[in-house]
Design a protein around this motif. Structure first.
Motif, PDB file in Angstrom:
ATOM      1  N   ARG A  56       0.814  -1.217   0.000  1.00 50.94           N
ATOM      2  CA  ARG A  56       0.000   0.000   0.000  1.00 50.94           C
ATOM      3  C   ARG A  56       0.847   1.267   0.000  1.00 50.94           C
ATOM      4  O   ARG A  56       0.392   2.309  -0.477  1.00 50.94           O
ATOM      5  CB  ARG A  56      -0.926  -0.007   1.202  1.00 50.94           C
ATOM      6  CG  ARG A  56      -2.081  -0.995   1.086  1.00 50.94           C
ATOM      7  CD  ARG A  56      -3.134  -0.715   2.144  1.00 50.94           C
ATOM      8  NE  ARG A  56      -2.645  -1.002   3.482  1.00 50.94           N
ATOM      9  CZ  ARG A  56      -2.821  -2.183   4.068  1.00 50.94           C
ATOM     10  NH1 ARG A  56      -3.448  -3.157   3.444  1.00 50.94           N
ATOM     11  NH2 ARG A  56      -2.377  -2.381   5.307  1.00 50.94           N
ATOM     12  N   SER A  57       2.057   1.177   0.523  1.00 53.11           N
ATOM     13  CA  SER A  57       2.927   2.357   0.565  1.00 53.11           C
ATOM     14  C   SER A  57       4.118   2.146  -0.346  1.00 53.11           C
ATOM     15  O   SER A  57       4.790   1.117  -0.261  1.00 53.11           O
ATOM     16  CB  SER A  57       3.412   2.611   1.996  1.00 53.11           C
ATOM     17  OG  SER A  57       2.334   2.882   2.854  1.00 53.11           O
ATOM     18  N   LYS A  58       4.374   3.126  -1.205  1.00 49.58           N
ATOM     19  CA  LYS A  58       5.500   3.072  -2.122  1.00 49.58           C
ATOM     20  C   LYS A  58       6.135   4.457  -2.221  1.00 49.58           C
ATOM     21  O   LYS A  58       5.465   5.468  -2.033  1.00 49.58           O
ATOM     22  CB  LYS A  58       5.057   2.623  -3.524  1.00 49.58           C
ATOM     23  CG  LYS A  58       4.417   1.254  -3.591  1.00 49.58           C
ATOM     24  CD  LYS A  58       4.015   0.918  -5.021  1.00 49.58           C
ATOM     25  CE  LYS A  58       3.295  -0.434  -5.069  1.00 49.58           C
ATOM     26  NZ  LYS A  58       2.903  -0.791  -6.458  1.00 49.58           N
ATOM     27  N   ASN A  59       7.399   4.449  -2.550  1.00 55.61           N
ATOM     28  CA  ASN A  59       8.098   5.706  -2.757  1.00 55.61           C
ATOM     29  C   ASN A  59       9.164   5.492  -3.817  1.00 55.61           C
ATOM     30  O   ASN A  59       9.794   4.427  -3.849  1.00 55.61           O
ATOM     31  CB  ASN A  59       8.745   6.198  -1.445  1.00 55.61           C
ATOM     32  CG  ASN A  59       9.371   7.569  -1.571  1.00 55.61           C
ATOM     33  OD1 ASN A  59       8.910   8.409  -2.341  1.00 55.61           O
ATOM     34  ND2 ASN A  59      10.423   7.825  -0.805  1.00 55.61           N
ATOM     35  N   TYR A  60       9.372   6.478  -4.686  1.00 52.54           N
ATOM     36  CA  TYR A  60      10.340   6.370  -5.767  1.00 52.54           C
ATOM     37  C   TYR A  60      11.236   7.592  -5.807  1.00 52.54           C
ATOM     38  O   TYR A  60      10.799   8.714  -5.502  1.00 52.54           O
ATOM     39  CB  TYR A  60       9.628   6.265  -7.124  1.00 52.54           C
ATOM     40  CG  TYR A  60       8.797   5.035  -7.317  1.00 52.54           C
ATOM     41  CD1 TYR A  60       7.433   5.040  -7.041  1.00 52.54           C
ATOM     42  CD2 TYR A  60       9.365   3.854  -7.804  1.00 52.54           C
ATOM     43  CE1 TYR A  60       6.657   3.908  -7.220  1.00 52.54           C
ATOM     44  CE2 TYR A  60       8.601   2.721  -7.994  1.00 52.54           C
ATOM     45  CZ  TYR A  60       7.254   2.751  -7.700  1.00 52.54           C
ATOM     46  OH  TYR A  60       6.486   1.631  -7.890  1.00 52.54           O
ATOM     47  N   ALA A  61      12.460   7.379  -6.219  1.00 47.55           N
ATOM     48  CA  ALA A  61      13.332   8.499  -6.531  1.00 47.55           C
ATOM     49  C   ALA A  61      12.806   9.198  -7.779  1.00 47.55           C
ATOM     50  O   ALA A  61      12.250   8.550  -8.673  1.00 47.55           O
ATOM     51  CB  ALA A  61      14.756   8.008  -6.763  1.00 47.55           C
ATOM     52  N   ASN A  62      12.987  10.498  -7.852  1.00 42.34           N
ATOM     53  CA  ASN A  62      12.487  11.258  -9.001  1.00 42.34           C
ATOM     54  C   ASN A  62      13.090  10.754 -10.310  1.00 42.34           C
ATOM     55  O   ASN A  62      12.429  10.776 -11.351  1.00 42.34           O
ATOM     56  CB  ASN A  62      12.809  12.738  -8.824  1.00 42.34           C
ATOM     57  CG  ASN A  62      11.943  13.391  -7.760  1.00 42.34           C
ATOM     58  OD1 ASN A  62      10.841  12.929  -7.475  1.00 42.34           O
ATOM     59  ND2 ASN A  62      12.448  14.448  -7.158  1.00 42.34           N
ATOM     60  N   SER A  63      14.317  10.283 -10.262  1.00 43.65           N
ATOM     61  CA  SER A  63      15.011   9.861 -11.479  1.00 43.65           C
ATOM     62  C   SER A  63      14.404   8.611 -12.105  1.00 43.65           C
ATOM     63  O   SER A  63      14.648   8.339 -13.291  1.00 43.65           O
ATOM     64  CB  SER A  63      16.489   9.619 -11.183  1.00 43.65           C
ATOM     65  OG  SER A  63      16.639   8.625 -10.179  1.00 43.65           O
ATOM     66  N   VAL A  64      13.631   7.847 -11.355  1.00 45.62           N
ATOM     67  CA  VAL A  64      13.068   6.601 -11.885  1.00 45.62           C
ATOM     68  C   VAL A  64      11.541   6.610 -11.906  1.00 45.62           C
ATOM     69  O   VAL A  64      10.927   5.682 -12.435  1.00 45.62           O
ATOM     70  CB  VAL A  64      13.548   5.380 -11.076  1.00 45.62           C
ATOM     71  CG1 VAL A  64      15.077   5.357 -11.006  1.00 45.62           C
ATOM     72  CG2 VAL A  64      12.942   5.335  -9.691  1.00 45.62           C
ATOM     73  N   LYS A  65      10.929   7.648 -11.357  1.00 47.97           N
ATOM     74  CA  LYS A  65       9.474   7.705 -11.279  1.00 47.97           C
ATOM     75  C   LYS A  65       8.866   7.648 -12.669  1.00 47.97           C
ATOM     76  O   LYS A  65       9.311   8.358 -13.587  1.00 47.97           O
ATOM     77  CB  LYS A  65       9.063   9.002 -10.555  1.00 47.97           C
ATOM     78  CG  LYS A  65       7.700   8.996  -9.946  1.00 47.97           C
ATOM     79  CD  LYS A  65       7.500  10.223  -9.069  1.00 47.97           C
ATOM     80  CE  LYS A  65       8.356  10.179  -7.827  1.00 47.97           C
ATOM     81  NZ  LYS A  65       8.084  11.324  -6.922  1.00 47.97           N
ATOM     82  N   GLY A  66       7.892   6.774 -12.861  1.00 51.13           N
ATOM     83  CA  GLY A  66       7.254   6.601 -14.155  1.00 51.13           C
ATOM     84  C   GLY A  66       7.919   5.546 -15.023  1.00 51.13           C
ATOM     85  O   GLY A  66       7.346   5.135 -16.042  1.00 51.13           O
ATOM     86  N   VAL A 103       8.547   4.055   4.088  1.00 57.22           N
ATOM     87  CA  VAL A 103       9.051   4.084   2.705  1.00 57.22           C
ATOM     88  C   VAL A 103       9.717   5.414   2.387  1.00 57.22           C
ATOM     89  O   VAL A 103      10.360   5.554   1.346  1.00 57.22           O
ATOM     90  CB  VAL A 103       7.928   3.821   1.682  1.00 57.22           C
ATOM     91  CG1 VAL A 103       7.337   2.436   1.885  1.00 57.22           C
ATOM     92  CG2 VAL A 103       6.835   4.893   1.760  1.00 57.22           C
ATOM     93  N   TYR A 104       9.574   6.394   3.281  1.00 54.67           N
ATOM     94  CA  TYR A 104      10.189   7.703   3.058  1.00 54.67           C
ATOM     95  C   TYR A 104      11.578   7.801   3.681  1.00 54.67           C
ATOM     96  O   TYR A 104      12.220   8.850   3.610  1.00 54.67           O
ATOM     97  CB  TYR A 104       9.260   8.800   3.559  1.00 54.67           C
ATOM     98  CG  TYR A 104       7.931   8.734   2.862  1.00 54.67           C
ATOM     99  CD1 TYR A 104       6.797   8.252   3.518  1.00 54.67           C
ATOM    100  CD2 TYR A 104       7.813   9.075   1.517  1.00 54.67           C
ATOM    101  CE1 TYR A 104       5.595   8.121   2.856  1.00 54.67           C
ATOM    102  CE2 TYR A 104       6.601   8.960   0.850  1.00 54.67           C
ATOM    103  CZ  TYR A 104       5.494   8.481   1.525  1.00 54.67           C
ATOM    104  OH  TYR A 104       4.317   8.348   0.861  1.00 54.67           O
ATOM    105  N   ASN A 105      12.036   6.713   4.299  1.00 50.15           N
ATOM    106  CA  ASN A 105      13.417   6.630   4.764  1.00 50.15           C
ATOM    107  C   ASN A 105      14.273   6.275   3.559  1.00 50.15           C
ATOM    108  O   ASN A 105      14.244   5.139   3.103  1.00 50.15           O
ATOM    109  CB  ASN A 105      13.573   5.558   5.844  1.00 50.15           C
ATOM    110  CG  ASN A 105      12.896   5.931   7.140  1.00 50.15           C
ATOM    111  OD1 ASN A 105      12.302   5.077   7.806  1.00 50.15           O
ATOM    112  ND2 ASN A 105      12.969   7.191   7.532  1.00 50.15           N
TER     113      ASN A 105
END
Length: 124
Positions: A56-66, A103-105
């Protein structure tokens, strides 16, 4: 002691896709967040993505988002990282990690357990 084993790396061309797997064993904790990091030659290890075991919780670096997608298979204690539209700058050793509280760590020090890494090389 948690053991993490990555697989799925390889040599691909720009624009191709890969799926990395991280099999976890040895007392995995559902409170842990699972993460993927990468380290290119001469550079520091950097955060790529993180997920809770529920998904349910996910986080991505901006460089790989999408382009990259992180997912879990609880029945297999496995975390996946789908890499699409790969670029030469994605070339690195990719590491699976466990132990963060959210996930924000996104710092290396937030994670307690690490796999041995799997090499991803993207040619232009």
């Amino acid at each position: 002691q948690v053991q993490l084993v990555e697989s799925g790396g390889g040599l691909v061309q720009a624009g191709d896709s890969l799926r990395l797997s991280c099999a976890a064993s040895g007392g995995t904790n559902s409170d842990y967040r699972m993460g993927w990091f990468r380290q290119a030659p001469g550079k520091e290890r950097e955060f790529v993505a993180a997920i809770s075991w529920s998904g349910r919780s996910k986080n991505y670096a901006n460089s790989v988002k999408g382009r990259f997608t992180i997912s879990t298979d609880n029945a297999k204690n496995t975390v996946y990282l789908q890499l699409n539209s790969l670029k030469p700058e994605d070339t690195a050793v990719y590491y699976c990690a466990a132990g963060a509280r959210t996930v924000y760590n996104t710092q290396v020090g937030n994670y307690d357990y690490w796999g041995q890494g799997t090499q991803v090389t993207v040619s232009s």
